[in-house]
Write a protein that holds these residues in place. Structure first.
Motif, PDB file in Angstrom:
ATOM      1  N   LEU A 195     -27.897  -2.641  -3.411  1.00 37.64           N
ATOM      2  CA  LEU A 195     -26.528  -2.784  -3.898  1.00 37.64           C
ATOM      3  C   LEU A 195     -26.491  -3.380  -5.300  1.00 37.64           C
ATOM      4  O   LEU A 195     -25.563  -3.106  -6.065  1.00 37.64           O
ATOM      5  CB  LEU A 195     -25.715  -3.649  -2.933  1.00 37.64           C
ATOM      6  CG  LEU A 195     -25.288  -2.942  -1.642  1.00 37.64           C
ATOM      7  CD1 LEU A 195     -24.675  -3.931  -0.662  1.00 37.64           C
ATOM      8  CD2 LEU A 195     -24.299  -1.816  -1.934  1.00 37.64           C
ATOM      9  N   ARG A 196     -27.485  -4.191  -5.637  1.00 37.43           N
ATOM     10  CA  ARG A 196     -27.529  -4.684  -7.009  1.00 37.43           C
ATOM     11  C   ARG A 196     -27.875  -3.561  -7.981  1.00 37.43           C
ATOM     12  O   ARG A 196     -27.367  -3.515  -9.099  1.00 37.43           O
ATOM     13  CB  ARG A 196     -28.542  -5.826  -7.130  1.00 37.43           C
ATOM     14  CG  ARG A 196     -28.031  -7.147  -6.575  1.00 37.43           C
ATOM     15  CD  ARG A 196     -28.908  -8.309  -7.003  1.00 37.43           C
ATOM     16  NE  ARG A 196     -30.257  -8.217  -6.446  1.00 37.43           N
ATOM     17  CZ  ARG A 196     -30.579  -8.635  -5.227  1.00 37.43           C
ATOM     18  NH1 ARG A 196     -29.664  -9.154  -4.427  1.00 37.43           N
ATOM     19  NH2 ARG A 196     -31.837  -8.537  -4.795  1.00 37.43           N
ATOM     20  N   GLU A 197     -28.728  -2.636  -7.534  1.00 28.06           N
ATOM     21  CA  GLU A 197     -29.107  -1.512  -8.378  1.00 28.06           C
ATOM     22  C   GLU A 197     -28.041  -0.409  -8.371  1.00 28.06           C
ATOM     23  O   GLU A 197     -27.775   0.226  -9.392  1.00 28.06           O
ATOM     24  CB  GLU A 197     -30.446  -0.934  -7.908  1.00 28.06           C
ATOM     25  CG  GLU A 197     -31.627  -1.880  -8.056  1.00 28.06           C
ATOM     26  CD  GLU A 197     -31.936  -2.193  -9.505  1.00 28.06           C
ATOM     27  OE1 GLU A 197     -31.733  -1.308 -10.368  1.00 28.06           O
ATOM     28  OE2 GLU A 197     -32.364  -3.333  -9.781  1.00 28.06           O
ATOM     29  N   GLN A 198     -27.460  -0.175  -7.177  1.00 28.16           N
ATOM     30  CA  GLN A 198     -26.452   0.880  -7.023  1.00 28.16           C
ATOM     31  C   GLN A 198     -25.268   0.297  -6.247  1.00 28.16           C
ATOM     32  O   GLN A 198     -25.175   0.472  -5.031  1.00 28.16           O
ATOM     33  CB  GLN A 198     -27.039   2.085  -6.284  1.00 28.16           C
ATOM     34  CG  GLN A 198     -28.223   2.726  -6.956  1.00 28.16           C
ATOM     35  CD  GLN A 198     -28.725   3.935  -6.183  1.00 28.16           C
ATOM     36  OE1 GLN A 198     -27.950   4.833  -5.830  1.00 28.16           O
ATOM     37  NE2 GLN A 198     -30.022   3.966  -5.916  1.00 28.16           N
ATOM     38  N   PRO A 199     -24.354  -0.384  -6.926  1.00 27.45           N
ATOM     39  CA  PRO A 199     -23.260  -1.098  -6.246  1.00 27.45           C
ATOM     40  C   PRO A 199     -22.362  -0.206  -5.387  1.00 27.45           C
ATOM     41  O   PRO A 199     -21.690  -0.697  -4.495  1.00 27.45           O
ATOM     42  CB  PRO A 199     -22.474  -1.719  -7.406  1.00 27.45           C
ATOM     43  CG  PRO A 199     -23.449  -1.782  -8.531  1.00 27.45           C
ATOM     44  CD  PRO A 199     -24.332  -0.591  -8.381  1.00 27.45           C
ATOM     45  N   GLU A 200     -22.345   1.102  -5.649  1.00 24.08           N
ATOM     46  CA  GLU A 200     -21.472   1.995  -4.898  1.00 24.08           C
ATOM     47  C   GLU A 200     -22.257   2.906  -3.957  1.00 24.08           C
ATOM     48  O   GLU A 200     -21.766   3.972  -3.572  1.00 24.08           O
ATOM     49  CB  GLU A 200     -20.614   2.825  -5.851  1.00 24.08           C
ATOM     50  CG  GLU A 200     -19.626   1.982  -6.662  1.00 24.08           C
ATOM     51  CD  GLU A 200     -18.681   2.820  -7.482  1.00 24.08           C
ATOM     52  OE1 GLU A 200     -18.920   4.047  -7.597  1.00 24.08           O
ATOM     53  OE2 GLU A 200     -17.695   2.263  -8.006  1.00 24.08           O
ATOM     54  N   MET A 204     -23.376   0.199   1.607  1.00 27.44           N
ATOM     55  CA  MET A 204     -22.088  -0.441   1.902  1.00 27.44           C
ATOM     56  C   MET A 204     -21.712  -0.248   3.366  1.00 27.44           C
ATOM     57  O   MET A 204     -21.189  -1.163   4.013  1.00 27.44           O
ATOM     58  CB  MET A 204     -20.999   0.124   0.990  1.00 27.44           C
ATOM     59  CG  MET A 204     -21.117  -0.332  -0.451  1.00 27.44           C
ATOM     60  SD  MET A 204     -19.697   0.155  -1.452  1.00 27.44           S
ATOM     61  CE  MET A 204     -19.906   1.937  -1.525  1.00 27.44           C
ATOM     62  N   ASP A 210     -15.827  -7.117  -0.410  1.00 25.57           N
ATOM     63  CA  ASP A 210     -16.090  -6.292  -1.586  1.00 25.57           C
ATOM     64  C   ASP A 210     -16.620  -4.921  -1.171  1.00 25.57           C
ATOM     65  O   ASP A 210     -16.224  -3.890  -1.746  1.00 25.57           O
ATOM     66  CB  ASP A 210     -17.070  -6.994  -2.523  1.00 25.57           C
ATOM     67  CG  ASP A 210     -18.366  -7.391  -1.833  1.00 25.57           C
ATOM     68  OD1 ASP A 210     -18.385  -7.459  -0.588  1.00 25.57           O
ATOM     69  OD2 ASP A 210     -19.358  -7.645  -2.547  1.00 25.57           O
ATOM     70  N   SER A 211     -17.475  -4.880  -0.150  1.00 29.35           N
ATOM     71  CA  SER A 211     -17.992  -3.597   0.317  1.00 29.35           C
ATOM     72  C   SER A 211     -16.901  -2.767   0.995  1.00 29.35           C
ATOM     73  O   SER A 211     -16.879  -1.544   0.872  1.00 29.35           O
ATOM     74  CB  SER A 211     -19.159  -3.810   1.290  1.00 29.35           C
ATOM     75  OG  SER A 211     -20.293  -4.328   0.610  1.00 29.35           O
ATOM     76  N   SER A 244     -14.903  -1.235  -1.886  1.00 26.79           N
ATOM     77  CA  SER A 244     -15.663  -0.197  -2.583  1.00 26.79           C
ATOM     78  C   SER A 244     -15.876   1.031  -1.709  1.00 26.79           C
ATOM     79  O   SER A 244     -15.836   2.164  -2.192  1.00 26.79           O
ATOM     80  CB  SER A 244     -17.020  -0.758  -3.028  1.00 26.79           C
ATOM     81  OG  SER A 244     -16.857  -1.826  -3.925  1.00 26.79           O
TER      82      SER A 244
END
Length: 219
Positions: free
Chosen positions: A19-24, A29, A46-47, A50
């Motif tokens: 998630l740090r590399e690809q937050p979406e 998620m 937050d997840s 998103s």
């Protein structure tokens, strides 16, 4: 020995790294939302936000935030998520020619949405949502009126009875005009019928009518 969900939050956890590399990333998620469902959903808000914004054509991924948000009392946000999920499932069924009783997600969305609307005090709206379940035909194998607990028939009855009771529509419960009970009731269905009809008689002051139902419940 770590509490449930701790692995997701640890710096070394694969989901956290992803998630740090690809937050979406929808898969990460989705896992995170499930991981906090039923515990401390505040960690996954937050997840939830998103996921509903990213996975717009997945009914389940629109639905799951409703679980987490309702568990932490964010009822309005949960209602929005569940309403969105129901609309996505409707589009899916129309495109793929899937019947509602063959799509458990659709029925579960409506049932959960009615519950959340009731929690918001929108009792007439909740009853109307539950009534949408009643018009779903039951021709699938295992979905008939005498089906087991969790079958479409059982879900439909449980949803409308719950919301009628919360709305105080006791006479409607006793009249039994919205649906027919199966001729042969499973044990959980007998318990359900006795419970709601007993509550209705008590609310109407008919204690003599309620007593045998309460005795049957005790058994």
């Amino acid at each position: 020995g770590e509490p449930h969900g701790a692995l997701v939050e640890r710096e070394v956890d694969l989901t956290g790294v992803l998630l740090r590399e690809q937050p979406e990333h929808p898969g990460a998620m989705h896992y995170r939302v499930h991981n906090w469902d039923g515990t401390d959903g505040a960690f996954a808000i937050d997840s939830c936000t998103s996921l509903t914004a990213t996975a717009t054509e997945s009914g389940h991924l629109q639905h799951m935030p409703g679980h987490v948000l309702s568990n932490i009392g964010m009822w309005h946000e949960a209602a929005i998520a569940l309403d969105s999920a129901t609309r996505v499932e409707q589009r899916y069924m129309n495109r793929r020619l899937v019947m509602p009783e063959d799509n458990w997600n659709y029925m579960h969305n409506l049932d959960y949405l009615a519950y959340v609307q009731g929690q918001l005090g929108m009792h007439d709206v909740a009853v109307a949502t539950a009534e949408q379940l009643l018009v779903i035909p039951l021709h699938a194998v295992g979905g008939g009126p005498g089906g087991p607990s969790g079958s479409p028939g059982s879900v439909k009855r449980a949803s409308i009875l719950r919301e009628l009771a919360r709305a105080g529509h006791w006479d409607t419960i006793l009249e039994g005009t919205l649906f027919d009970w199966p001729k042969r009731l499973e044990p959980d269905e007998r318990m359900q019928r006795n419970y709601y009809e007993a509550r209705a008689h008590i609310a109407n002051g008919d204690l003599d009518e309620a007593r045998p139902l309460i005795r049957a419940l005790s058994k």
